[in-house]
Enzyme design. Structure first.
Site, PDB file in Angstrom:
ATOM      1  CG  ASN A   7      -0.740 -17.108  -1.789  1.00 59.19           C
ATOM      2  OD1 ASN A   7       0.499 -17.111  -1.761  1.00 59.19           O
ATOM      3  ND2 ASN A   7      -1.430 -17.117  -2.914  1.00 59.19           N
ATOM      4  CE  LYS A  14      -3.116 -11.852  -3.490  1.00 57.35           C
ATOM      5  NZ  LYS A  14      -2.560 -12.437  -4.676  1.00 57.35           N
ATOM      6  NE  ARG A  88       0.071 -20.802  -4.457  1.00 56.51           N
ATOM      7  CZ  ARG A  88       0.479 -19.937  -5.385  1.00 56.51           C
ATOM      8  NH1 ARG A  88       0.584 -18.664  -5.098  1.00 56.51           N
ATOM      9  NH2 ARG A  88       0.780 -20.349  -6.591  1.00 56.51           N
ATOM     10  CG  HIS A 177      -1.322 -23.336 -11.974  1.00 58.29           C
ATOM     11  ND1 HIS A 177      -1.230 -23.165 -13.333  1.00 58.29           N
ATOM     12  CD2 HIS A 177      -1.118 -22.110 -11.443  1.00 58.29           C
ATOM     13  CE1 HIS A 177      -0.973 -21.904 -13.612  1.00 58.29           C
ATOM     14  NE2 HIS A 177      -0.893 -21.240 -12.470  1.00 58.29           N
ATOM     15  CG  HIS A 203      -5.019 -23.109 -13.539  1.00 57.70           C
ATOM     16  ND1 HIS A 203      -5.455 -23.083 -12.239  1.00 57.70           N
ATOM     17  CD2 HIS A 203      -4.427 -21.915 -13.746  1.00 57.70           C
ATOM     18  CE1 HIS A 203      -5.156 -21.928 -11.688  1.00 57.70           C
ATOM     19  NE2 HIS A 203      -4.516 -21.201 -12.592  1.00 57.70           N
ATOM     20  N   GLY A 205      -5.338 -18.931 -16.866  1.00 54.32           N
ATOM     21  CA  GLY A 205      -5.504 -17.590 -16.319  1.00 54.32           C
ATOM     22  C   GLY A 205      -4.348 -16.766 -16.829  1.00 54.32           C
ATOM     23  NE  ARG A 236       5.241 -17.403 -15.705  1.00 54.35           N
ATOM     24  CZ  ARG A 236       4.289 -17.772 -14.854  1.00 54.35           C
ATOM     25  NH1 ARG A 236       3.343 -18.623 -15.217  1.00 54.35           N
ATOM     26  NH2 ARG A 236       4.295 -17.314 -13.621  1.00 54.35           N
ATOM     27  CG  ASP A 277      -7.166  -8.736 -18.937  1.00 56.18           C
ATOM     28  OD1 ASP A 277      -8.122  -9.331 -19.475  1.00 56.18           O
ATOM     29  OD2 ASP A 277      -7.145  -8.420 -17.737  1.00 56.18           O
ATOM     30  N   GLY A 325      -8.907 -17.525 -14.470  1.00 59.81           N
ATOM     31  CA  GLY A 325      -9.492 -16.306 -15.047  1.00 59.81           C
ATOM     32  C   GLY A 325     -10.070 -16.464 -16.437  1.00 59.81           C
ATOM     33  CD  GLU A 328     -12.667 -19.643 -12.289  1.00 62.25           C
ATOM     34  OE1 GLU A 328     -13.154 -18.623 -11.771  1.00 62.25           O
ATOM     35  OE2 GLU A 328     -11.762 -20.307 -11.751  1.00 62.25           O
ATOM     36  CG  ASN A 329     -14.295 -14.958 -15.603  1.00 66.54           C
ATOM     37  OD1 ASN A 329     -15.402 -15.004 -15.087  1.00 66.54           O
ATOM     38  ND2 ASN A 329     -13.172 -14.998 -14.890  1.00 66.54           N
ATOM     39  CD  GLU A 378      -4.741 -21.757  -6.887  1.00 69.27           C
ATOM     40  OE1 GLU A 378      -5.285 -20.748  -7.370  1.00 69.27           O
ATOM     41  OE2 GLU A 378      -3.543 -22.023  -7.037  1.00 69.27           O
TER      42      GLU A 378
HETATM   43  P1  AMP Z   1      -6.029 -15.480 -13.059  1.00 67.78           P
HETATM   44  O1  AMP Z   1      -4.547 -15.479 -13.206  1.00 67.78           O
HETATM   45  O2  AMP Z   1      -6.610 -16.848 -12.920  1.00 67.78           O
HETATM   46  O3  AMP Z   1      -6.516 -14.523 -12.020  1.00 67.78           O
HETATM   47  O4  AMP Z   1      -6.615 -14.929 -14.457  1.00 67.78           O
HETATM   48  C1  AMP Z   1      -6.471 -13.592 -14.834  1.00 67.78           C
HETATM   49  C2  AMP Z   1      -6.796 -13.471 -16.311  1.00 67.78           C
HETATM   50  O5  AMP Z   1      -8.121 -13.950 -16.566  1.00 67.78           O
HETATM   51  C3  AMP Z   1      -6.816 -12.040 -16.832  1.00 67.78           C
HETATM   52  O6  AMP Z   1      -5.525 -11.601 -17.146  1.00 67.78           O
HETATM   53  C4  AMP Z   1      -7.690 -12.192 -18.068  1.00 67.78           C
HETATM   54  O7  AMP Z   1      -6.877 -12.606 -19.147  1.00 67.78           O
HETATM   55  C5  AMP Z   1      -8.642 -13.313 -17.731  1.00 67.78           C
HETATM   56  N1  AMP Z   1     -10.006 -12.830 -17.430  1.00 67.78           N
HETATM   57  C6  AMP Z   1     -10.498 -12.403 -16.261  1.00 67.78           C
HETATM   58  N2  AMP Z   1     -11.787 -12.015 -16.385  1.00 67.78           N
HETATM   59  C7  AMP Z   1     -12.124 -12.214 -17.684  1.00 67.78           C
HETATM   60  C8  AMP Z   1     -13.320 -12.018 -18.456  1.00 67.78           C
HETATM   61  N3  AMP Z   1     -14.438 -11.540 -17.922  1.00 67.78           N
HETATM   62  N4  AMP Z   1     -13.278 -12.338 -19.767  1.00 67.78           N
HETATM   63  C9  AMP Z   1     -12.165 -12.828 -20.335  1.00 67.78           C
HETATM   64  N5  AMP Z   1     -11.008 -13.034 -19.644  1.00 67.78           N
HETATM   65  C10 AMP Z   1     -10.984 -12.743 -18.349  1.00 67.78           C
END
Ligand code: AMP
Length: 390
Positions: A7, A14, A88, A177, A203, A205, A236, A277, A325, A328-329, A378
């Site tokens: 990537n 990466k 990618r 994505h 998706h 994040g 965004r 975040d 992100g 998943e979290n 990915e």
């Molecule tokens: P990504 O673009 O898929 O890497 O997602 C990044 C985003 O995931 C971060 O800016 C956070 O908003 C969110 N994120 C990552 N870890 C956590 C977590 N443990 N709890 C809540 N949100 C998270």
């Protein structure tokens, strides 16, 4: 067979090296600040992370260092052990509906599509050209973020704007994505044990998109001509009234470039809550901060709106997956979304939802729609497509 998944950004590279078809990761890492002062690379190998500061003049130098590391760490005996490199590429336009072996014609088309991805496509070409120089005998494959969405029907990808904008300037929905949506939907079909499924993949994040998938094919997605469409994201705005742009341009005396910057980098969760975040927003909510509560409500509303739209478009849904992100979290965000989906007879399993970064079913058996967390991958999808083409 060893397949390298790459990537390339304008100053980053990466990579992950896979043993295929076993899908095991042999080594992964990234080169950063390529062509800048303070360049370095990190490699994760056998659970250990190594960081080295080196002068990275260009992407070619990065690949050469990578090869040396692979040989020194006995991962390959020689360069020739790497049989294929998957790249990618963000924008494949209407040209590419699947991954392809790279030829001069393919590079020409990626170049032609630069106006639609001004930062990403030139970087991909840099990475491809450097890889061709270094891995002379390897098959080079382009994996497009847009390809998976090419099955959308025309009535979904056209905008209700003058038809000549589509014909003359390629203005249409391409989505993004796609590699992630493809990976997660294939994984979900594996779990469900069938391919004639109706799926919604969220998706979410820092960039967010939702895709409606029927029988493994994308029929609609929330991102558009650019990634700044659909959902509210980290920075965004996603879907807004297009007339806000000329209005604010006149009122605030802002140029189109300035507004574009604000809508991409200073909007979304950041604009409403002052955080981009979701971890910080969750902290804010727990501390009773109103703007964080508001941002979360807006974010969830938009996700639920798209799920509702696609539920109707698909005429029912077998499963919903959360990935990336936040998907998943963020236990809180998934919970807030599933609360809103009670009307569709979604029955969340609170204990199962209390998890991060793991593949898990988060609804109870009686739930009409099964909801899953499926971590995206990915890099593996790029390696799989590349391996299949070789
Ligand atoms: P990504 O673009 O898929 O890497 O997602 C990044 C985003 O995931 C971060 O800016 C956070 O908003 C969110 N994120 C990552 N870890 C956590 C977590 N443990 N709890 C809540 N949100 C998270």
């Amino acid at each position: 067979m060893k397949v390298l998944s790459v990537n390339a950004g304008s100053s980053t590279l990466k990579f992950q090296l896979f043993e295929m078809p076993e899908e095991s990761v042999l080594i992964q890492g990234s080169f950063e600040r390529i062509g800048e002062v303070g360049s370095f690379y990190t490699i994760r190998i056998n659970g250990e992370k190594i960081k080295k500061e080196v002068d990275l003049k260009n992407h070619g130098v990065a690949f050469e260092i990578l090869v040396n590391e692979l040989i020194e760490n006995n991962i390959v005996n020689s360069l020739e052990d790497i049989k294929a490199v998957g790249h990618r590429v963000v924008q494949g336009g209407s040209y590419f509906d699947k991954s392809v072996v790279i030829t001069d014609d393919v590079i020409g088309k990626i170049d032609e599509l630069k106006p639609l991805a001004p930062l990403h496509n030139p970087a991909a070409i840099t990475g491809i050209k450097a890889a061709i120089e270094v891995f002379k005998d390897a098959v080079q494959v382009a994996v497009f973020d847009t390809a998976f969405h090419q099955t959308m029907p025309k009535y979904n990808y056209l905008y209700p704007v003058p038809y000549s904008w589509y014909e003359d300037y390629s203005v249409r929905k391409y989505g993004a994505h796609g590699t992630s949506h493809k990976y997660v939907s294939e994984r979900l079909n594996n779990i469900l044990g069938k391919t004639d499924t109706k799926l919604i993949i969220c998706h979410i994040g820092s960039g967010c998109s939702i895709t409606a998938i029927e029988n493994g094919k994308c029929i609609n997605t929330s991102m558009g001509l650019t990634p700044n469409a659909g959902l509210m994201m980290g920075t965004r705005c996603g879907d807004i009234d297009a007339s806000i742009i000329p209005y604010i341009s006149k009122k605030a005396n802002m140029s189109l470039d300035m507004i574009d910057h604000v809508l991409n980098k200073e909007s979304g969760l950041l604009a409403i809550s002052t955080h981009n975040d979701s971890r910080d927003i969750e902290d804010g909510i727990n501390n009773g901060e109103e703007r964080c509560i508001l941002a979360q409500k807006m974010f969830v509303r938009k996700v639920v709106d798209y799920i509702a739209k696609y539920y109707v478009e698909l005429n029912g849904v077998d499963a919903i997956a959360f990935t990336a992100g936040i998907g998943e979290n963020s236990i809180m965000t998934r919970k807030d979304i599933m609360e809103e989906l009670k009307v569709l007879s979604v029955v969340m399993d609170e204990d199962k939802n209390n998890t991060r970064g793991k593949e898990v079913l988060i609804t109870k058996p009686e739930s009409k729609i099964a909801c899953y967390v499926i971590p995206t991958n990915e890099e593996l999808m790029i390696a799989k497509d590349t391996y299949n083409l070789v």
